[in-house]
Design a protein around this motif. Structure first.
Motif, PDB file in Angstrom:
ATOM      1  N   LEU A 161       3.006  10.984  -6.970  1.00 53.91           N
ATOM      2  CA  LEU A 161       2.782  11.372  -5.574  1.00 53.91           C
ATOM      3  C   LEU A 161       1.546  10.687  -4.998  1.00 53.91           C
ATOM      4  CD1 LEU A 161       3.659  15.190  -5.538  1.00 53.91           C
ATOM      5  CD2 LEU A 161       4.992  13.265  -4.656  1.00 53.91           C
ATOM      6  N   VAL A 162       0.459  10.654  -5.768  1.00 48.99           N
ATOM      7  CA  VAL A 162      -0.763  10.029  -5.246  1.00 48.99           C
ATOM      8  C   VAL A 162      -0.550   8.526  -5.082  1.00 48.99           C
ATOM      9  CG1 VAL A 162      -3.194   9.532  -5.717  1.00 48.99           C
ATOM     10  CG2 VAL A 162      -2.290  11.813  -6.125  1.00 48.99           C
ATOM     11  N   VAL A 196      -9.369   8.898  -5.317  1.00 47.49           N
ATOM     12  CA  VAL A 196      -9.010   8.738  -3.903  1.00 47.49           C
ATOM     13  C   VAL A 196     -10.287   8.693  -3.058  1.00 47.49           C
ATOM     14  CG1 VAL A 196      -7.852   9.805  -1.940  1.00 47.49           C
ATOM     15  CG2 VAL A 196      -6.772   9.835  -4.194  1.00 47.49           C
ATOM     16  N   LYS A 212      -8.705  13.505   2.768  1.00 47.66           N
ATOM     17  CA  LYS A 212      -8.848  13.050   1.392  1.00 47.66           C
ATOM     18  C   LYS A 212      -9.735  14.001   0.593  1.00 47.66           C
ATOM     19  CE  LYS A 212      -8.320   8.704   3.446  1.00 47.66           C
ATOM     20  NZ  LYS A 212      -6.885   8.815   3.509  1.00 47.66           N
ATOM     21  N   THR A 229      -7.987   4.565   3.035  1.00 46.32           N
ATOM     22  CA  THR A 229      -9.049   4.783   2.053  1.00 46.32           C
ATOM     23  C   THR A 229     -10.002   3.590   2.120  1.00 46.32           C
ATOM     24  OG1 THR A 229      -7.559   3.821   0.415  1.00 46.32           O
ATOM     25  CG2 THR A 229      -7.718   6.204   0.469  1.00 46.32           C
ATOM     26  N   GLY A 278      -2.741   6.348   3.302  1.00 46.13           N
ATOM     27  CA  GLY A 278      -3.346   5.847   2.061  1.00 46.13           C
ATOM     28  C   GLY A 278      -4.146   4.574   2.285  1.00 46.13           C
ATOM     29  N   SER A 291       0.948   4.664   1.523  1.00 47.23           N
ATOM     30  CA  SER A 291       1.334   5.038   2.884  1.00 47.23           C
ATOM     31  C   SER A 291       0.294   4.543   3.884  1.00 47.23           C
ATOM     32  CB  SER A 291       1.456   6.563   2.991  1.00 47.23           C
ATOM     33  OG  SER A 291       0.170   7.139   2.952  1.00 47.23           O
ATOM     34  N   LEU A 339       2.357   9.391   6.791  1.00 50.81           N
ATOM     35  CA  LEU A 339       2.675   9.461   5.369  1.00 50.81           C
ATOM     36  C   LEU A 339       3.794   8.495   4.974  1.00 50.81           C
ATOM     37  CD1 LEU A 339       2.274  13.285   4.811  1.00 50.81           C
ATOM     38  CD2 LEU A 339       0.846  11.454   3.902  1.00 50.81           C
ATOM     39  N   ARG A 396       2.291   7.107  -4.270  1.00 49.73           N
ATOM     40  CA  ARG A 396       3.048   6.997  -3.014  1.00 49.73           C
ATOM     41  C   ARG A 396       2.108   7.149  -1.812  1.00 49.73           C
ATOM     42  NH1 ARG A 396       8.856   7.565  -3.678  1.00 49.73           N
ATOM     43  NH2 ARG A 396       9.027   5.858  -5.148  1.00 49.73           N
ATOM     44  N   TYR A 397       1.220   8.136  -1.949  1.00 44.76           N
ATOM     45  CA  TYR A 397       0.264   8.403  -0.872  1.00 44.76           C
ATOM     46  C   TYR A 397      -0.597   7.166  -0.602  1.00 44.76           C
ATOM     47  CZ  TYR A 397      -3.996  10.173   1.297  1.00 44.76           C
ATOM     48  OH  TYR A 397      -5.077  10.342   2.121  1.00 44.76           O
ATOM     49  N   MET A 425      -7.647  16.886  -0.413  1.00 40.90           N
ATOM     50  CA  MET A 425      -6.766  16.443  -1.483  1.00 40.90           C
ATOM     51  C   MET A 425      -7.505  16.397  -2.813  1.00 40.90           C
ATOM     52  SD  MET A 425      -4.561  13.059  -1.188  1.00 40.90           S
ATOM     53  CE  MET A 425      -3.956  12.225  -2.606  1.00 40.90           C
TER      54      MET A 425
END
Ligand SMILES: Nc1ncnc2c1ncn2[C@@H]1O[C@H](COP(=O)(O)OP(=O)(O)O)[C@@H](O)[C@H]1O
Ligand SMILES: [Mg+2]
Lengths: 298, 321, 272
Positions: free
Chosen positions: B177-178, B50, B214, B190, B187, B184, C115, B180-181, B217
């Protein structure tokens, strides 16, 4: 009083070889914008070759003092041959790429060169104390001081002065300074940047190898010792400001004194005091203490 | 596009279930062990991935790896707690908390300075651990027997299988989950932050805050990975958990894996683990040469890492949210 | 008409350089204002201060009756002032479409909404609508790094408009673009902006373009506003002639050919 003196001399000795190594690192960064991890390998190669040559010279019957010629010879061979080869094959192809990626590439190079040392010189340590026998000890303030260590301090001073003079007093040095200040402008002005890059990289490699060659007679040259010095030199140049020669000097002095103090007085903090100082410097002066001036871009 | 995202989730689910089934019914114990260690590290590498997509490389994430590992180990030694439902969340939280605090500092830095500042912080922890007898000094200490809901076992084979299934489950959850992140809005910040922070600011979002988030995370995931590694190895010590070499390994596996997918770290990490085992057997003195050579080859010829090879073989594009 | 943007006694110094000296400007809603001045006159500094990139050394800046002096760019953006850049600031590795998606995503996101998934149908349709409005459909899936200069600038402006600001500042929208392309580009931009009813301040060197689109000109010289008037009047101003137009060969030619006066006349006619 005695303690202070001991810390001072120990610290200076330590600072002197750190300075020589860091000088190479910081000049390469200043000009090429490459944080060269493989610099640690030049250091290690310099040490190995020097120790090897001293052994050879000694068996050939050269006097203890005479074996000292191995130091510049080793530094030059490593810098001119290994340094050139690496610049031509690898570094040259990295110019202009992402800074961090370049660091990783030189890290890869460092790992490779470290193992090649083992293949060439084997895994057994080398000892080459001959030059230290040749140097008479000196009494300072009633304490016996190792003559070889004092010679190292003198040599690093001379090298610092020569570098300063080359950069500030010669035409060539001014070209280099111009590139550090603004490389795009330097290109526009018609400076042959690739050639300057090449020369600076090789000169930096010679300095790295010289640091290793000079320290070789005082230690047992064994696998893996290039690592510590590269991490410490990073701390030195980051503290001083990447690309700055006075910065490297101040950084080396600071790190040398701190280490000497910690080793003698406060061993619990020995391992991390340098990094703590480095973090503190970065927090309060993100560019380091003496970051060189850069062209302002808006 | 929701469709693609579901397809990746499905792919991750199928992949992890397949590995789990193979592990339980087919694979030998030594390989199970390798996967366990590899996936523990992969959890951390997902965090670094990430960061890498954000244009940041940390040379000091061993700090969080070690924090996670020592949190697990200390909970066992000082309080006799081996319950993984306590120790692993604690490891994650401890790292996240330190990451949150240090984040206020590191978010002001980029490139080399970001990398080196992290290195400095991690070396401070390393120095403290090595010199502190109460924390086990250089030798470290053993980790309490892990239990799940109070159930533990002395049977090594059963324990290995249980841990293996655990790392597969957590690995799957993390990857989903990451993923999905990354799909988003946050996301997308990044690569956007990496490309142009000025534009991000002028679209109304703080690049520093995006980086901070991030960073936390990545710290949390690295802590989780370190915690799992401590349980897997049954032992913690500064050299194998906190030294800069650990950070180097994490970065190496990140580059080896490539930024293309959240699945890549698991594959890359396993390749790394197998490579290391075989390299030590076949050419004992050339491990660094192999790692360094691989690093150079990837940087020059394979910037997308092994994932780009796999996705090319599979005839589809890497997952780009 | 009430002022939407107002600066009161704004000064900015960089060491010995004064980049803004006692700037007092009041811009009404829906005005189209041109900012002219030689290189280094302080135009970008003015834009930077209004949008929060630089705090003024002294003075206040008000937007819609609210003091925004010294706020961070992202806060000012959220309040409704957006900008484009002299050098286009876009996400170079992303496609044109993704640039707009990210911009839309950030504009839509509030609190934990960040999110939520970026790629939802409704947002994709809006991104495509923007592509059509700015006539960039042909470049939809091309990475921004491969775009021609003009299209990249257009994208830069389209991204600034995504948040539907009340005030838009354009810093040299046509710099780096060939003379033939300037008018088509500005027609697209000004057409789109008019549709959205935004107040516009734009920095421009080419007086022909200024005369064609604006109702009012601010002329900068060494950090000072030396003239604040409708275009025809500003162009006739001797100080503007000497310090602004006098420097620029292209503009001089135009001036001699009488083209500027005609253009300026057209605009003021059209605005009645
Ligand atoms: N960030 C800065 N730091 C120092 N000086 C600056 C800065 N920004 C602008 N200047 C100086 O302020 C003056 C005005 O610059 P600028 O506003 O960019 O002019 P323009 O956009 O009209 O060409 C110039 O002399 C420039 O060098
Ligand atoms: Mg400007």
């Amino acid at each position: 009083m005695n303690l202070l003196l001991t810390i001072l001399v120990e610290g200076l000795g330590y600072a002197s070889y750190l300075f020589i190594v860091s000088l190479g690192l910081t000049v390469i960064f200043g000009v090429l914008k490459i944080l060269n991890v493989a610099h640690g390998a030049f250091y290690a190669w310099g040490a190995y070759l020097c120790a090897f040559l001293i052994g050879e010279f000694s068996t050939m019957g050269v006097s203890d003092l005479g074996t000292m010629v191995a130091i510049p010879i080793a530094a030059l061979i490593v810098g001119l041959i290994l340094g050139s080869a690496i610049e031509r094959t690898i570094i040259k192809n990295l110019y202009g790429r992402d800074e961090v990626l370049i660091v990783l590439a030189t890290f890869g190079l460092f790992l490779v060169l470290e193992d090649v040392i083992l293949l060439v010189f084997g895994v057994d340590p080398y000892f080459a104390y001959q030059p230290t026998y040749a140097m008479p000890g000196v009494q300072i303030g009633g304490i016996h001081q190792d003559g070889y260590k004092l010679s190292m301090i003198v040599v690093s001073l001379v090298i610092g002065l020569i570098s300063w003079a080359v950069l500030n007093r010669t035409h060539w040095g001014k070209l280099v300074t111009a590139i550090i200040y603004d490389s795009e402008l330097a290109v526009a002005m018609g400076i042959n940047v690739p050639r300057v890059f090449y020369t600076v990289f090789v000169a930096g490699a010679v300095l790295g190898a010289l640091g290793g060659a000079y320290i070789a007679p005082t230690i047992s040259v064994a696998p893996g010792f290039g690592v510590e010095v590269i991490v410490l030199s990073f701390a030195v140049v980051v503290i001083g400001g990447l690309g700055s020669i006075p910065g490297a000097a101040i950084g080396a002095l600071l790190v040398g004194m701190l280490r000497a103090y910690a080793v003698l007085q406060w061993p619990e903090i020995e391992l991390f005091v340098v990094y703590a100082v480095m973090a503190a410097v970065l927090i309060f002066r993100p560019e380091g203490l003496f970051a060189p001036a850069k062209a302002r871009k808006i | 596009m929701a469709l693609t995202s579901d397809r990746t989730t499905l792919g991750l689910t199928v992949g992890f279930v397949a590995v789990a089934l193979l592990g339980v019914f087919v694979l030998p114990d030594w390989l199970l062990n390798q996967i366990l260690v590899a996936f523990s590290r992969a959890l951390a590498v997902v965090g670094l991935l990430v960061l890498w997509r954000t244009g940041l490389v940390s040379f000091g994430h061993a700090l969080y790896f070690g924090l996670g590992a020592y949190t697990v180990a200390l909970l066992g030694r000082n309080y006799g707690i081996g319950e993984v439902l306590v120790t692993l969340p604690a490891a994650t939280l401890a790292s996240a908390l330190v990451g949150f605090l240090l984040g206020f500092i590191v978010r002001r830095y980029r490139e080399i300075f970001f990398a080196m500042l992290n290195l400095a912080f991690s070396m401070v922890l390393f120095g403290i651990l090595v010199k502190t007898e109460a924390l086990g000094s250089t030798d470290g200490f053993n980790v309490e027997q892990p239990t799940l809901l109070g159930i533990g076992t002395d049977d090594a084979a059963v324990k290995l299988t249980a841990l293996f299934l655990g790392v597969c489950a957590i690995g799957w959850l993390t990857a989903v989950l990451v993923h999905r992140y990354l799909g988003s809005i946050l996301g997308s910040l990044t690569t956007a932050v990496r490309d142009n922070e000025i534009r991000v600011e002028y679209l109304g979002y703080s690049a520093a805050e995006a980086i901070h988030g991030k960073y936390v995370m990545s710290a949390a995931l690295t802590g989780l990975g370190g915690g799992f590694m401590a349980i897997s190895l049954g032992q913690v010590d500064p050299e194998s958990m906190v030294n800069w070499t650990v950070s180097g390994e994490l970065v190496f596996v990140t580059i080896l894996s490539g930024p293309g997918s959240v699945a890549a770290p698991f594959i890359g990490s396993l390749i790394f683990e197998l490579l290391r085992t075989y390299a030590f057997e076949l050419v004992p003195y050339a491990w660094q040469l192999i790692v360094g050579g691989t690093l150079l080859l990837i940087i020059f010829f394979l910037p997308g890492g092994v994932w780009s090879v796999l996705s090319r073989l599979a005839g589809r594009r890497g997952v780009e949210p | 008409m009430s002022a939407i943007l107002e600066t009161v006694g704004v000064n900015k110094t960089f060491g010995a350089v004064t980049a803004a000296r006692d700037i007092n400007v009041s811009v009404a809603k829906h005005e189209i204002v041109g900012i002219i001045g030689a290189n280094g006159a302080g135009k970008t500094t003015f834009v930077n201060m209004v949008t929060g990139w630089l705090p003024p050394s002294t003075g206040r800046i008000r937007f819609d009756g609210r003091d925004i002096t010294g706020l961070a760019p992202r806060k000012i953006t959220r309040l409704g002032i957006c900008r484009s850049f002299q050098v286009a600031q876009v996400f170079m590795t992303a496609t044109v479409f993704d640039n707009l998606m990210i911009a839309l995503g950030i504009a839509d996101a509030h609190g934990l909404g960040v999110l939520l998934p970026l790629r939802v149908r409704a947002r994709e349709e809006r991104a495509d609508a923007i592509l059509r409005r700015y006539q960039m459909q042909d470049y939809r899936d091309q990475p921004a790094s491969t775009l021609p200069q003009g299209i990249r600038k257009l994208l830069d402006i389209a991204m600034a408009m995504v948040a539907q600001p009340k005030v838009l500042l354009l810093d040299e929208p046509t710099s780096g673009i060939s003379v033939e392309e300037k008018f088509p580009l500005m027609d697209i931009v000004m057409g789109a902006l008019k549709e959205e009813g935004v107040t516009v301040l734009f920095v421009e060197h080419d007086m022909e373009i200024v005369s064609r689109y604006v109702s009012r000109v601010l002329a900068f010289y060494q950090g000072e506003i030396i003239c604040d008037a409708p275009p025809a009047e500003a162009l006739a101003d001797p100080k503007v002639k000497e310090f602004v137009i006098g420097d620029d060969l292209h503009n001089q030619t135009l001036l001699q050919a009488g083209a500027l006066q005609d253009g300026a006349q057209e605009v003021s006619d059209a605005r009645g």
